[in-house]
Design a protein around this motif. Structure first.
Motif, PDB file in Angstrom:
ATOM      1  N   SER A 155       0.992  -1.015   0.070  1.00  0.00           N
ATOM      2  CA  SER A 155       0.214  -0.205  -0.173  1.00  0.00           C
ATOM      3  C   SER A 155       1.030   0.901   0.064  1.00  0.00           C
ATOM      4  CB  SER A 155      -1.055   0.019   0.873  1.00  0.00           C
ATOM      5  OG  SER A 155      -0.005   0.402   2.373  1.00  0.00           O
ATOM      6  N   PRO A 156      -0.090   2.501  -0.356  1.00  0.00           N
ATOM      7  CA  PRO A 156       1.021   3.893  -0.542  1.00  0.00           C
ATOM      8  C   PRO A 156       2.105   4.457   1.303  1.00  0.00           C
ATOM      9  CG  PRO A 156      -1.522   4.253  -1.374  1.00  0.00           C
ATOM     10  CD  PRO A 156      -0.916   3.222  -0.840  1.00  0.00           C
ATOM     11  N   ALA A 157       2.093   3.435   1.820  1.00  0.00           N
ATOM     12  CA  ALA A 157       2.132   3.687   3.364  1.00  0.00           C
ATOM     13  C   ALA A 157       3.678   4.750   3.728  1.00  0.00           C
ATOM     14  CB  ALA A 157       2.903   2.152   4.172  1.00  0.00           C
ATOM     15  N   PHE A 158       3.696   4.819   4.681  1.00  0.00           N
ATOM     16  CA  PHE A 158       5.293   6.027   5.182  1.00  0.00           C
ATOM     17  C   PHE A 158       6.024   5.179   5.443  1.00  0.00           C
ATOM     18  CE2 PHE A 158       5.844  10.558   6.035  1.00  0.00           C
ATOM     19  CZ  PHE A 158       7.710   9.742   6.442  1.00  0.00           C
TER      20      PHE A 158
ATOM     21  N   ILE B  92       6.213   6.937  -5.734  1.00  0.00           N
ATOM     22  CA  ILE B  92       6.855   7.407  -4.782  1.00  0.00           C
ATOM     23  C   ILE B  92       8.672   8.225  -4.372  1.00  0.00           C
ATOM     24  CG2 ILE B  92       9.175   5.550  -3.499  1.00  0.00           C
ATOM     25  CD1 ILE B  92       7.515   3.972  -4.868  1.00  0.00           C
ATOM     26  N   ILE B  93       7.545   8.759  -2.857  1.00  0.00           N
ATOM     27  CA  ILE B  93       8.977   9.897  -3.170  1.00  0.00           C
ATOM     28  C   ILE B  93       9.958   9.200  -2.090  1.00  0.00           C
ATOM     29  CG2 ILE B  93       8.913  12.006  -1.854  1.00  0.00           C
ATOM     30  CD1 ILE B  93       6.855  12.613  -2.713  1.00  0.00           C
ATOM     31  N   LEU B  94      11.310   9.257  -2.253  1.00  0.00           N
ATOM     32  CA  LEU B  94      12.594   8.752  -1.471  1.00  0.00           C
ATOM     33  C   LEU B  94      12.667   9.751  -0.849  1.00  0.00           C
ATOM     34  CD1 LEU B  94      14.382   5.880  -4.306  1.00  0.00           C
ATOM     35  CD2 LEU B  94      12.301   5.560  -2.025  1.00  0.00           C
ATOM     36  N   ALA B  95      13.018  10.006   0.185  1.00  0.00           N
ATOM     37  CA  ALA B  95      13.418  10.405   1.504  1.00  0.00           C
ATOM     38  C   ALA B  95      14.851  10.231   2.006  1.00  0.00           C
ATOM     39  CB  ALA B  95      12.855  11.197   2.633  1.00  0.00           C
TER      40      ALA B  95
ATOM     41  N   MET C 288       9.343  16.803   8.202  1.00  0.00           N
ATOM     42  CA  MET C 288       8.082  16.032   8.378  1.00  0.00           C
ATOM     43  C   MET C 288       6.325  15.727   8.264  1.00  0.00           C
ATOM     44  SD  MET C 288      10.172  13.176   8.586  1.00  0.00           S
ATOM     45  CE  MET C 288       9.283  12.644   8.562  1.00  0.00           C
ATOM     46  N   ASP C 289       6.102  17.047   8.930  1.00  0.00           N
ATOM     47  CA  ASP C 289       4.643  16.716   9.095  1.00  0.00           C
ATOM     48  C   ASP C 289       4.336  16.703   7.299  1.00  0.00           C
ATOM     49  OD1 ASP C 289       4.277  16.300  11.668  1.00  0.00           O
ATOM     50  OD2 ASP C 289       4.003  19.141  12.359  1.00  0.00           O
ATOM     51  N   THR C 290       4.976  17.881   6.010  1.00  0.00           N
ATOM     52  CA  THR C 290       5.387  18.083   4.592  1.00  0.00           C
ATOM     53  C   THR C 290       5.035  16.291   4.014  1.00  0.00           C
ATOM     54  OG1 THR C 290       5.646  20.727   5.175  1.00  0.00           O
ATOM     55  CG2 THR C 290       5.651  18.855   3.068  1.00  0.00           C
ATOM     56  N   LEU C 291       6.354  15.355   4.522  1.00  0.00           N
ATOM     57  CA  LEU C 291       6.552  14.276   4.085  1.00  0.00           C
ATOM     58  C   LEU C 291       4.961  13.566   4.741  1.00  0.00           C
ATOM     59  CD1 LEU C 291       9.632  13.770   4.878  1.00  0.00           C
ATOM     60  CD2 LEU C 291       8.759  14.737   2.032  1.00  0.00           C
ATOM     61  N   LYS C 292       4.507  13.942   5.466  1.00  0.00           N
ATOM     62  CA  LYS C 292       3.243  12.566   5.785  1.00  0.00           C
ATOM     63  C   LYS C 292       2.055  13.130   5.384  1.00  0.00           C
ATOM     64  CE  LYS C 292       1.463   9.715   8.161  1.00  0.00           C
ATOM     65  NZ  LYS C 292       1.761   8.284   8.597  1.00  0.00           N
TER      66      LYS C 292
ATOM     67  N   MET D 275       3.242   6.860  -1.521  1.00  0.00           N
ATOM     68  CA  MET D 275       4.575   5.550  -1.162  1.00  0.00           C
ATOM     69  C   MET D 275       5.741   6.777  -0.401  1.00  0.00           C
ATOM     70  SD  MET D 275       6.543   2.184  -1.764  1.00  0.00           S
ATOM     71  CE  MET D 275       5.250   1.539  -1.837  1.00  0.00           C
ATOM     72  N   VAL D 276       6.102   7.100   0.726  1.00  0.00           N
ATOM     73  CA  VAL D 276       6.703   7.337   0.509  1.00  0.00           C
ATOM     74  C   VAL D 276       8.050   7.082   2.041  1.00  0.00           C
ATOM     75  CG1 VAL D 276       7.990   9.786   2.657  1.00  0.00           C
ATOM     76  CG2 VAL D 276       6.148  10.153   1.460  1.00  0.00           C
TER      77      VAL D 276
END
Length: 272
Positions: A26-29, A165-168, A184-188, A197-198
């Motif tokens: 799933s597109p999870a964090f 997908i975003i890879l950080a 982190m709030d922004t990515l979430k 997905m992050v």
């Protein structure tokens, strides 16, 4: 959605990433945690095709992205955006142009040389900056911004690609606690609102517990933990970091800045 099977990366006789496998449906964090040198960044760079794997497969939608070459590999990089610890912006360019660089692979050489962008793309870049609360920074040089603002510009550039997908890669390692929380709030929020997905490499347990749906712990190139944040016990932390490592990050409360709107004069200039 993402299936990693037996991925290994050798540097000489040393395995930086050693036969790792996991699946995300799933597109999870997802947070990947571990000490420096655990193989976290090497794995993300392989996934983004900045680095070749020695062996193994990374399948997205049934396609092995590690086998892609040329134009197909570049197209995959557009679908799998990368955010770096040191932002990787062009310091002397304005913020809006840095965001627009997210679509460089779709532009001609002349467009890039003369910083000429289609109207629709300019409007979209300004809209993304507005969403991240930094639209008023659009005409400023990237080097004039704070570290937290620069990282949000880097996130905006990633969103400009419209990735799946975003890879950080250590996105908050060089930030103070308040700016770290904003990033982190922004990515979430992007994960929750966009369904993207992050996957973020993180150093600390508190950050992983607060933001991640799933946590993967790496040590010496291997996965030593794969579970939910509430399973991150002190014993698990010792397995990941070693008995001599510190496990906690000071919690700092902050909130996202108020939304702003883009400067009309600058928008007109960009669109002219």
């Amino acid at each position: 959605m993402l299936d990693v099977q037996g991925v290994t990366r050798m540097f000489g006789q040393k395995a930086a990433v050693d036969n790792i496998s996991f699946r995300i449906d799933s597109p999870a964090f997802v947070g990947i945690i571990g000490r420096s040198g655990a193989g976290k960044s090497t794995f993300l760079r392989m996934m983004n095709r900045l680095l070749d794997a020695t062996s193994g497969e990374i399948r997205v939608g049934g396609r092995n992205v590690l086998a892609l070459k040329g134009a197909e590999a570049r197209a995959w990089q557009s679908q799998c955006a990368m955010i770096f610890q040191q932002f990787n912006l062009v310091p002397r360019l304005d913020v809006a142009s840095n965001v627009l660089h997210g679509i460089l692979n779709r532009c001609t050489t002349l467009q890039t040389m003369f910083n000429f962008w289609p109207r629709a793309d300019i409007l979209r870049a300004l809209e993304i900056l507005d969403r991240l609360g930094i639209a008023e920074q659009a005409p400023k040089r990237a080097e004039a911004l704070s570290g937290g603002q620069q990282q949000r510009v880097a996130i905006a550039r990633a969103l400009m690609q419209d990735p799946k997908i975003i890879l950080a890669d250590e996105p908050i390692a060089s930030l103070d606690p308040m700016n770290a929380q904003v990033v982190m709030d922004t990515l979430k929020r992007i994960n929750a609102e966009d369904g993207r997905m992050v996957i973020a490499n993180l150093h600390t347990l508190d950050t992983a517990r607060r933001y991640c749906d799933r946590v993967i712990g790496m040590r010496d190139g291997r996965i030593v933990f794969d579970g939910t944040p509430d399973q991150l016990s002190t014993g698990v932390a010792r397995d990941i970091y070693g008995a001599d490592a510190g496990f906690n990050e000071a919690a700092t409360s902050t909130s996202l800045p108020a939304d702003t709107t883009a400067d009309g004069t600058y928008a007109d200039l960009m669109l002219s």
